[in-house]
Motif scaffolding. Sequence first.
Motif, mmCIF file in Angstrom:
data_model
loop_
_atom_site.group_PDB
_atom_site.id
_atom_site.type_symbol
_atom_site.label_atom_id
_atom_site.label_comp_id
_atom_site.label_asym_id
_atom_site.label_seq_id
_atom_site.Cartn_x
_atom_site.Cartn_y
_atom_site.Cartn_z
ATOM 1 N N GLY A 34 8.410 -36.194 68.165
ATOM 2 C CA GLY A 34 7.743 -37.434 67.774
ATOM 3 C C GLY A 34 8.344 -38.064 66.537
ATOM 4 O O GLY A 34 8.478 -37.420 65.501
ATOM 5 N N LEU A 35 8.730 -39.334 66.661
ATOM 6 C CA LEU A 35 9.271 -40.119 65.559
ATOM 7 C C LEU A 35 8.531 -41.452 65.487
ATOM 8 O O LEU A 35 7.777 -41.803 66.391
ATOM 9 C CB LEU A 35 10.772 -40.362 65.773
ATOM 10 C CG LEU A 35 11.663 -39.120 65.845
ATOM 11 C CD1 LEU A 35 13.056 -39.502 66.341
ATOM 12 C CD2 LEU A 35 11.748 -38.440 64.492
ATOM 13 N N THR A 36 8.768 -42.210 64.422
ATOM 14 C CA THR A 36 8.121 -43.503 64.268
ATOM 15 C C THR A 36 8.583 -44.451 65.380
ATOM 16 O O THR A 36 9.778 -44.663 65.565
ATOM 17 C CB THR A 36 8.458 -44.119 62.902
ATOM 18 O OG1 THR A 36 8.089 -43.191 61.876
ATOM 19 C CG2 THR A 36 7.700 -45.426 62.694
ATOM 20 N N MET A 56 2.787 -42.342 64.392
ATOM 21 C CA MET A 56 3.606 -41.327 63.747
ATOM 22 C C MET A 56 4.508 -41.958 62.680
ATOM 23 O O MET A 56 5.197 -42.949 62.937
ATOM 24 C CB MET A 56 4.480 -40.629 64.796
ATOM 25 C CG MET A 56 5.476 -39.645 64.231
ATOM 26 S SD MET A 56 4.693 -38.180 63.513
ATOM 27 C CE MET A 56 4.238 -37.287 65.014
ATOM 28 N N ILE A 57 4.488 -41.388 61.479
ATOM 29 C CA ILE A 57 5.376 -41.807 60.393
ATOM 30 C C ILE A 57 6.345 -40.657 60.138
ATOM 31 O O ILE A 57 6.067 -39.722 59.396
ATOM 32 C CB ILE A 57 4.583 -42.151 59.110
ATOM 33 C CG1 ILE A 57 3.500 -43.205 59.399
ATOM 34 C CG2 ILE A 57 5.529 -42.619 58.010
ATOM 35 C CD1 ILE A 57 4.027 -44.552 59.853
ATOM 36 N N ARG A 58 7.483 -40.718 60.805
ATOM 37 C CA ARG A 58 8.470 -39.640 60.711
ATOM 38 C C ARG A 58 9.856 -40.251 60.928
ATOM 39 O O ARG A 58 10.204 -40.614 62.054
ATOM 40 C CB ARG A 58 8.173 -38.556 61.747
ATOM 41 C CG ARG A 58 9.019 -37.298 61.592
ATOM 42 C CD ARG A 58 8.669 -36.281 62.651
ATOM 43 N NE ARG A 58 9.518 -35.102 62.555
ATOM 44 C CZ ARG A 58 9.870 -34.351 63.606
ATOM 45 N NH1 ARG A 58 9.447 -34.644 64.822
ATOM 46 N NH2 ARG A 58 10.646 -33.302 63.438
ATOM 47 N N PRO A 59 10.638 -40.402 59.875
ATOM 48 C CA PRO A 59 11.888 -41.151 59.967
ATOM 49 C C PRO A 59 13.035 -40.416 60.657
ATOM 50 O O PRO A 59 13.986 -41.048 61.094
ATOM 51 C CB PRO A 59 12.227 -41.443 58.504
ATOM 52 C CG PRO A 59 11.604 -40.312 57.752
ATOM 53 C CD PRO A 59 10.347 -39.981 58.490
ATOM 54 N N GLU A 76 7.195 -47.940 53.623
ATOM 55 C CA GLU A 76 7.298 -49.271 54.223
ATOM 56 C C GLU A 76 6.769 -49.269 55.650
ATOM 57 O O GLU A 76 6.094 -50.214 56.082
ATOM 58 C CB GLU A 76 8.744 -49.757 54.196
ATOM 59 C CG GLU A 76 8.892 -51.190 54.710
ATOM 60 C CD GLU A 76 10.263 -51.780 54.449
ATOM 61 O OE1 GLU A 76 10.509 -52.895 54.936
ATOM 62 O OE2 GLU A 76 11.081 -51.128 53.765
ATOM 63 N N ASP A 77 7.055 -48.190 56.389
ATOM 64 C CA ASP A 77 6.542 -48.086 57.756
ATOM 65 C C ASP A 77 5.012 -48.085 57.778
ATOM 66 O O ASP A 77 4.395 -48.674 58.670
ATOM 67 C CB ASP A 77 7.070 -46.812 58.423
ATOM 68 C CG ASP A 77 8.518 -46.935 58.878
ATOM 69 O OD1 ASP A 77 9.007 -48.074 58.994
ATOM 70 O OD2 ASP A 77 9.151 -45.893 59.123
#
Length: 227
Positions: A34-36, A56-59, A76-77
Amino acid sequence: MIIEAIADSLEDAKTAQTAGADRIELVTGLLEGGLTPSYGLIKSVCSELTIPVNVMIRPHSRSFCYTEEDLNIMLEDIEICRNLGAAGVVFGVLTQEEKIDEDKLSKLIQASKGLDITFHRAFDEVDHLFTALEVLQKYPEISRILTSGSKQKATEAVEELGQLADLSAGTGLSIMAGSGLTPQNLQAFLKKVNVSEVHFGSGIRFESSYNNPIDPNKIKTIRKIVS
C-alpha cells in the motif's frame, strides 16, 4: 463491529460500500503493502462514496523509516487529502532502531488535525509490541492501530492481539485486526479475540488475489458474521 476494506480503484470502493463495508482504506501499490494513491483517485472516491475514506500516506515501500524530505512529502499529501474530502489518513513511522519515531509522528499528527488517524502495520515491525502500544496511547488523536500482532497473519497472533485489545480497552485507541482474515476464518477468530474493527485486503477479492477485484458476496458474508 467496523468492517474496513482496502480499495485501490473507484470500482473497488463502490463495490465494497454497496456490499456493506463501513470504511475504505484507499491505497495504490497493493503488492507493495500500500502506497499513497493518486490525487485523481482520492478525489473521485471521496466524492462518490458516503462511507468514510481513509487514505494511505506512504511515499515509498522501502521501509517505514523516513527522511525529512519524505516527511515533507507526507505532510503535503495529508493536506491534499483533507482538501479532497478524505475522512482520515493512515500512516506509520519508525526509527532505525525499530521504535516509534515520535518526532515525525507528532508532526504528522499535527498536520492531520481534524482527520481520523490510523497507525498502520508499521506497528508490526517494532521491537516490542506492548512498549510501542504505550507510546501510541500517549497520542489521543490516533483512533486505531492496524495490526496482525506482529505475525504474518492475524489468525496466527490470537494471543498477542487479545493482549493488545485488553490493554487498549477504554483508552479510546482501538485495535483493528488485519492480514489473513477471510470470511471462512473470521467467526472462529472473533470468538478468541475481542476487537471492534476488522480489516480486509486479499481475503475479500475473487480468488483471494490482489490481481482481482473485490467480491461483494465475501463482504456480505462478513457483514452477516459480525452482525
